[in-house]
Design an enzyme around this catalytic site. Structure first.
Site, PDB file in Angstrom:
ATOM      1  N   HIS A  17      38.700  39.326  46.428  1.00  7.57           N
ATOM      2  CA  HIS A  17      39.131  40.474  45.587  1.00  7.57           C
ATOM      3  C   HIS A  17      38.594  40.400  44.429  1.00  7.57           C
ATOM      4  CE1 HIS A  17      41.427  43.929  44.227  1.00  7.57           C
ATOM      5  NE2 HIS A  17      42.440  43.366  43.984  1.00  7.57           N
ATOM      6  N   SER A  26      45.838  37.558  47.427  1.00 10.58           N
ATOM      7  CA  SER A  26      44.240  37.773  47.345  1.00 10.58           C
ATOM      8  C   SER A  26      43.840  36.675  46.426  1.00 10.58           C
ATOM      9  CB  SER A  26      43.797  39.343  47.088  1.00 10.58           C
ATOM     10  OG  SER A  26      44.355  39.727  45.888  1.00 10.58           O
ATOM     11  N   ILE A  36      41.145  34.921  43.474  1.00 10.99           N
ATOM     12  CA  ILE A  36      40.285  35.409  42.299  1.00 10.99           C
ATOM     13  C   ILE A  36      38.740  35.171  42.654  1.00 10.99           C
ATOM     14  CG2 ILE A  36      39.552  34.430  40.066  1.00 10.99           C
ATOM     15  CD1 ILE A  36      42.768  33.380  39.839  1.00 10.99           C
ATOM     16  N   LYS A  84      42.677  40.128  51.294  1.00 10.44           N
ATOM     17  CA  LYS A  84      43.119  38.593  51.290  1.00 10.44           C
ATOM     18  C   LYS A  84      42.486  37.678  51.595  1.00 10.44           C
ATOM     19  CE  LYS A  84      46.039  35.163  51.693  1.00 10.44           C
ATOM     20  NZ  LYS A  84      44.863  34.436  51.234  1.00 10.44           N
ATOM     21  N   CYS A 138      42.070  47.949  39.813  1.00  4.00           N
ATOM     22  CA  CYS A 138      41.643  47.446  41.249  1.00  4.00           C
ATOM     23  C   CYS A 138      40.843  48.576  41.861  1.00  4.00           C
ATOM     24  CB  CYS A 138      42.391  46.713  41.913  1.00  4.00           C
ATOM     25  SG  CYS A 138      43.169  45.579  40.969  1.00  4.00           S
TER      26      CYS A 138
HETATM   27  N1  COA Z   1      44.801  32.288  49.373  1.00  5.59           N
HETATM   28  C1  COA Z   1      44.554  31.013  50.046  1.00  5.59           C
HETATM   29  N2  COA Z   1      44.078  30.083  49.535  1.00  5.59           N
HETATM   30  C2  COA Z   1      44.000  30.334  48.170  1.00  5.59           C
HETATM   31  C3  COA Z   1      44.204  31.101  47.511  1.00  5.59           C
HETATM   32  C4  COA Z   1      44.656  32.366  48.072  1.00  5.59           C
HETATM   33  N3  COA Z   1      44.623  33.538  47.332  1.00  5.59           N
HETATM   34  N4  COA Z   1      43.701  31.060  46.048  1.00  5.59           N
HETATM   35  C5  COA Z   1      43.489  29.714  46.151  1.00  5.59           C
HETATM   36  N5  COA Z   1      43.305  29.187  47.269  1.00  5.59           N
HETATM   37  C6  COA Z   1      43.225  27.812  47.627  1.00  5.59           C
HETATM   38  C7  COA Z   1      41.808  27.233  47.149  1.00  5.59           C
HETATM   39  O1  COA Z   1      40.903  27.488  47.950  1.00  5.59           O
HETATM   40  C8  COA Z   1      42.245  25.758  47.071  1.00  5.59           C
HETATM   41  O2  COA Z   1      42.350  25.265  48.355  1.00  5.59           O
HETATM   42  P1  COA Z   1      41.913  23.466  48.345  1.00  5.59           P
HETATM   43  O3  COA Z   1      42.925  22.763  47.660  1.00  5.59           O
HETATM   44  O4  COA Z   1      42.092  23.462  49.836  1.00  5.59           O
HETATM   45  O5  COA Z   1      40.424  23.528  47.833  1.00  5.59           O
HETATM   46  C9  COA Z   1      43.735  25.792  46.503  1.00  5.59           C
HETATM   47  O6  COA Z   1      44.212  26.901  46.885  1.00  5.59           O
HETATM   48  C10 COA Z   1      43.683  25.870  45.023  1.00  5.59           C
HETATM   49  O7  COA Z   1      42.889  26.642  44.572  1.00  5.59           O
HETATM   50  P2  COA Z   1      43.176  27.033  42.867  1.00  5.59           P
HETATM   51  O8  COA Z   1      41.953  28.198  42.526  1.00  5.59           O
HETATM   52  O9  COA Z   1      43.351  26.073  42.043  1.00  5.59           O
HETATM   53  O10 COA Z   1      44.510  28.226  42.930  1.00  5.59           O
HETATM   54  P3  COA Z   1      45.136  28.702  41.786  1.00  5.59           P
HETATM   55  O11 COA Z   1      46.496  28.049  41.922  1.00  5.59           O
HETATM   56  O12 COA Z   1      44.304  28.639  40.508  1.00  5.59           O
HETATM   57  O13 COA Z   1      45.253  30.161  42.108  1.00  5.59           O
HETATM   58  C11 COA Z   1      46.726  32.158  42.808  1.00  5.59           C
HETATM   59  C12 COA Z   1      46.081  30.911  43.175  1.00  5.59           C
HETATM   60  C13 COA Z   1      47.352  32.845  43.912  1.00  5.59           C
HETATM   61  C14 COA Z   1      47.517  32.079  41.593  1.00  5.59           C
HETATM   62  C15 COA Z   1      45.490  33.050  42.430  1.00  5.59           C
HETATM   63  O14 COA Z   1      44.559  33.114  43.450  1.00  5.59           O
HETATM   64  C16 COA Z   1      45.802  34.414  42.145  1.00  5.59           C
HETATM   65  O15 COA Z   1      46.144  34.647  40.993  1.00  5.59           O
HETATM   66  N6  COA Z   1      45.808  35.405  43.129  1.00  5.59           N
HETATM   67  C17 COA Z   1      46.176  36.680  42.861  1.00  5.59           C
HETATM   68  C18 COA Z   1      45.001  37.447  42.143  1.00  5.59           C
HETATM   69  C19 COA Z   1      45.644  38.900  41.595  1.00  5.59           C
HETATM   70  O16 COA Z   1      46.671  38.972  41.176  1.00  5.59           O
HETATM   71  N7  COA Z   1      44.672  40.001  41.862  1.00  5.59           N
HETATM   72  C20 COA Z   1      45.001  41.418  41.543  1.00  5.59           C
HETATM   73  C21 COA Z   1      45.861  41.902  42.515  1.00  5.59           C
HETATM   74  S1  COA Z   1      46.213  43.518  42.236  1.00  5.59           S
END
Ligand code: COA
Length: 429
Positions: free
Chosen positions: A376, A252, A254, A372, A102
């Site tokens: 990201h 954060s 995807i 956030k 990252c």
């Molecule tokens: N923060 C707030 N809301 C989020 C979000 C986040 N990070 N990610 C998704 N959402 C919301 C979407 O907008 C959606 O909202 P809605 O139902 O109102 O439309 C809902 O959550 C579901 O979205 P979805 O894409 O199905 O979520 P998901 O469960 O597939 O993914 C995480 C959620 C947290 C698992 C994913 O964002 C993630 O893996 N984040 C971390 C990424 C990471 O590790 N990056 C590297 C860091 S070093």
């Protein structure tokens, strides 16, 4: 056998000649099924071109340093730097991809700085791109996890939310921080992101909560009894646990996105603008994977990178007017504000609770919305932090402009769990 030789660092490093930032641009961050990574970088480059006050002839660009974590696994496209250089019409100039998880584009920036400071080039394009949303979340999680240790961490089931959850747990245990401190970081960064038209989430958490209430009402479902954002964030159905104690709104997202920066030798800056931003400090350090560290509540490489950058710039943390820090998870922002010396160890969570790091507070952190809320796209995040600083230091950040004509800004970009950290300090010209 692992060698643990103490790094012999020079007390103070300097640049062979000055380096100026004279243009910056980014794509919108979010999910764009119709766009490839190269389209996103082209979008960022177009905005960069428009930002160069006296115009940019792409013929002037001598080299490209491009941060990208894994176009191979995310898009099925390896060797992405020359592909993108060609898309922009920059071939046959040198085009180099930088991969440091990252921190890829923060390190690409540093490589561009080094290339100019050495005298090799005068005009360099740096930036980053990532197109992550073509894969399902489970696959993205696996691809990101390869930024950890494939021998000792991934087989144990670690994912990135898991790594930062371990750090959060250690921090809470050591300093007695309440979970509300993490929530406050998310609330603040969404408030900032709501002022940023490029952000993936340009809604406050209160607005997201109100939209959910309105939707439930329209569908005739029983209305949840959230009195405010904190109640919303404490509700498992609205804000599910991802890896305890981190919940959805601690993570954060995807993202797809790109960011681009134009660096030039100091003596040529006035050809491009009368208002350059100078890069006065650059620091980078490395460390082993998280499992090999004795300390989970701070990131050693971030502290070392910051020390190097402060020494080069000749400034200290108290002089920095605003910072874009690597808040891949809410806990990461709290730890970053301590590693950078803005607050003493164990005090970062209090600063978050007291609002010291909000846009109108004394030490604004992540006015862009941070990773956030802004999003990201991992290989682009370090460069996008600098796009924000470029705007802020030139007084062009619109409704999220930090008050008081800030003159010094800092960018802190972390790769993985802190195996790579890079810190840059910028001064208004
Ligand atoms: N923060 C707030 N809301 C989020 C979000 C986040 N990070 N990610 C998704 N959402 C919301 C979407 O907008 C959606 O909202 P809605 O139902 O109102 O439309 C809902 O959550 C579901 O979205 P979805 O894409 O199905 O979520 P998901 O469960 O597939 O993914 C995480 C959620 C947290 C698992 C994913 O964002 C993630 O893996 N984040 C971390 C990424 C990471 O590790 N990056 C590297 C860091 S070093």
């Amino acid at each position: 056998m692992k060698s643990r030789a103490k790094a012999k660092t020079k007390a103070r490093r300097g640049l062979g000649r000055g380096v100026a930032l004279v243009g910056a641009g980014m794509s919108k961050f979010g999910s764009f099924p119709e766009k490839a990574g190269r389209d996103l970088f082209f979008e960022a480059f177009q905005e960069l071109r428009a930002s160069v006050d006296k115009g940019l002839d792409p013929e002037a660009i001598e080299a490209l340093y491009l941060g990208n974590y894994s176009s191979d696994l995310f898009e099925g496209q390896g060797h992405t730097a020359p592909i993108i250089a060609d898309w922009l019409g920059l071939t046959p100039r040198s085009a180099t991809r930088i991969e440091d998880a990252c921190a890829s584009s923060g390190v690409a920036l540093r490589q561009g700085v080094i290339a100019i400071a050495s005298g090799l080039y005068d005009v360099v394009l740096v930036g980053g791109v990532e197109k992550m949303t073509a894969l399902p979340t489970e696959r993205v999680t696996d691809v990101l996890a390869t930024g950890g240790d494939a021998l000792f961490e991934i087989p144990a089931g670690f994912t990135f939310p898991g790594f930062y959850a371990a750090m959060a747990t250690a921090y809470i245990h050591r300093y007695g921080a309440p979970l509300e401190a993490l929530m406050r970081v998310g609330i603040k960064n969404h408030e900032h992101g709501a002022l940023n038209e490029k952000a993936q989430f340009n809604l406050t958490i209160r607005q997201i909560m109100e939209n959910k209430l309105a939707k439930a009402k329209a569908q005739g479902r029983p209305l949840p009894s959230w009195a405010d954002e904190l109640e919303f964030l404490r509700d498992d159905s609205a804000n599910p646990v991802i890896a305890w104690p981190l919940r959805l709104f601690d993570c954060s997202p995807i993202s797809d996105g790109a960011a681009a920066l134009l660096l030039v030798a100091e003596e040529r800056a006035k050809e491009f603008t009368d208002e350059p931003v100078y890069i006065i400090g650059s620091g980078q350090a490395s460390d082993g994977a998280l499992h090999s560290r004795s300390e989970l509540t701070s990131i050693r490489a971030a502290k070392l990178a910051a020390q190097e950058a402060y020494a080069m710039a000749g400034v200290g943390p108290q002089e920095i007017k605003l910072a874009e820090v690597h808040d891949c998870f809410t806990i990461a922002e709290i730890i970053a504000t301590e590693d950078l010396g803005f607050f003493p160890p164990g005090e970062g969570w209090k600063a978050a609770m007291e609002g010291l790091t909000s846009l109108r507070g004394p030490k604004p952190i992540n006015p862009s919305g941070g990773l956030k809320a802004k999003g990201h796209p991992v290989g682009a995040s370090g460069a996008a932090q600098v796009v924000e600083l470029w705007k802020q230091l030139r007084g062009q950040a619109g409704p999220r402009q930090v008050r008081g004509e800030p003159d010094l800004g800092l960018a802190h970009n972390v790769g993985g769990t802190g195996q790579t950290c890079v810190v840059h300090i910028f001064r208004r010209g």
